[in-house]
Design a protein around this motif. Structure first.
Motif, PDB file in Angstrom:
ATOM      1  N   UNK A  59       0.890  -1.299   0.139  1.00  0.00           N
ATOM      2  CA  UNK A  59       0.072  -0.048   0.157  1.00  0.00           C
ATOM      3  C   UNK A  59       0.776   1.182  -0.073  1.00  0.00           C
ATOM      4  N   UNK A  60       0.219   2.366  -0.616  1.00  0.00           N
ATOM      5  CA  UNK A  60       1.062   3.701  -0.659  1.00  0.00           C
ATOM      6  C   UNK A  60       0.138   4.695  -0.594  1.00  0.00           C
ATOM      7  N   UNK A  61       0.698   6.097  -0.557  1.00  0.00           N
ATOM      8  CA  UNK A  61      -0.145   7.287  -0.619  1.00  0.00           C
ATOM      9  C   UNK A  61      -0.059   7.739  -2.275  1.00  0.00           C
ATOM     10  N   UNK A  62      -1.281   8.424  -2.417  1.00  0.00           N
ATOM     11  CA  UNK A  62      -1.361   9.210  -3.585  1.00  0.00           C
ATOM     12  C   UNK A  62      -1.892  10.663  -3.073  1.00  0.00           C
ATOM     13  N   UNK A  63      -1.239  11.619  -3.808  1.00  0.00           N
ATOM     14  CA  UNK A  63      -1.720  12.972  -3.703  1.00  0.00           C
ATOM     15  C   UNK A  63      -1.972  13.637  -5.048  1.00  0.00           C
ATOM     16  N   UNK A 149      -3.907   3.532   0.059  1.00  0.00           N
ATOM     17  CA  UNK A 149      -4.590   2.364  -0.547  1.00  0.00           C
ATOM     18  C   UNK A 149      -3.736   1.304  -1.122  1.00  0.00           C
ATOM     19  N   UNK A 150      -4.249   0.106  -1.375  1.00  0.00           N
ATOM     20  CA  UNK A 150      -3.400  -0.918  -2.041  1.00  0.00           C
ATOM     21  C   UNK A 150      -2.783  -0.290  -3.283  1.00  0.00           C
ATOM     22  N   UNK A 151      -1.446  -0.581  -3.335  1.00  0.00           N
ATOM     23  CA  UNK A 151      -0.788   0.308  -4.447  1.00  0.00           C
ATOM     24  C   UNK A 151      -1.096  -0.126  -5.913  1.00  0.00           C
ATOM     25  N   UNK A 152      -1.402  -1.584  -5.919  1.00  0.00           N
ATOM     26  CA  UNK A 152      -1.863  -1.942  -7.285  1.00  0.00           C
ATOM     27  C   UNK A 152      -3.233  -1.244  -7.685  1.00  0.00           C
TER      28      UNK A 152
END
Length: 224
Positions: A59-63, A149-152
């Motif tokens: 999981x990772x962040x998006x902006x 959220x889930x990175x994929x």
């Protein structure tokens, strides 16, 4: 789903389902299996069974690209909370320092939500949503500073026109709360589990999971 004991050639009907009701609908026999980046957790295992893992949970962040949070070191890197604990903690501390005072969206009842509560509760305004699509909409409309959220799932969403301008930032994380993704099954469906286990092991061993995940998600999610 009719496997006919040939798991690699099974014919499947895809059923759309909101996350909150995804396990109750499985047990109610609305469908036969869950394939939705669901991680194996002890709480879920009280209700349903799982196949062998088919993916590492990442999981990772998006902006938004015009956000002050957009250019952060570590973007593109992934740290395991299990095997790289020290590096992962440094990564969490680093991105946490930039997120202080911001609003971050996450889908409720997910491993990402558990991770968010454990490491960021109190320092950021955590907002929980019914779906990834809902928090992504609030990100692009300016009602959130970031989403986790889930990175994929995020990688696929970022390809869509409605996510134009959004991007992944900072490091991604695996292991720990994110666990391993597997097919969710009713506990009594032993034959179906055997079919899925056989198919998953085959595509993992022959490299298909690596090939497809690298192509579509830009990361290898093969469990090791």
């Amino acid at each position: 789903m009719n496997s006919d004991h040939h798991p690699l050639s099974a014919k499947c009907e895809i059923v759309a389902q909101y996350w909150r009701g995804i396990i109750p609908s499985l047990t109610a026999k609305k469908y036969d299996a869950i394939m939705a980046s669901m991680s194996i957790t002890a709480k879920r295992q009280e209700v349903i069974g799982f196949s062998v893992p088919y993916a590492v949970g990442i999981s990772g962040f998006a902006v938004m690209g015009n956000s002050k949070l957009a250019e952060k070191p570590g973007t593109g890197e992934t740290y395991s909370l299990d095997t790289q604990a020290d590096a992962a903690k440094k990564g969490i501390a680093h991105i946490s320092s930039f997120l202080v005072g911001t609003s971050v969206g996450v889908q409720g009842s997910t491993t990402a939500s558990t991770f968010q509560d454990k490491y960021f509760k109190g320092s950021v305004d955590i907002k929980k949503y019914k779906s990834v699509e809902e928090h992504n909409l609030h990100l692009t409309s300016g009602r959130l500073d970031a989403v986790l959220a889930n990175a994929t799932v995020l990688a696929a969403a970022l390809e869509k026109p409605e996510m134009k301008g959004a991007q992944l930032v900072g490091p991604s994380f695996s292991g720990g709360e994110f666990g391993l993704g597997a097919v969710g099954l009713r506990k009594e469906d032993a034959a179906l589990k055997a079919d899925f286990d056989s198919a998953i092991k085959a595509v993992a061993d022959e490299g298909t999971i690596k090939t497809l995940s690298s192509k579509w998600f830009k990361v290898d999610v093969t469990p090791h």
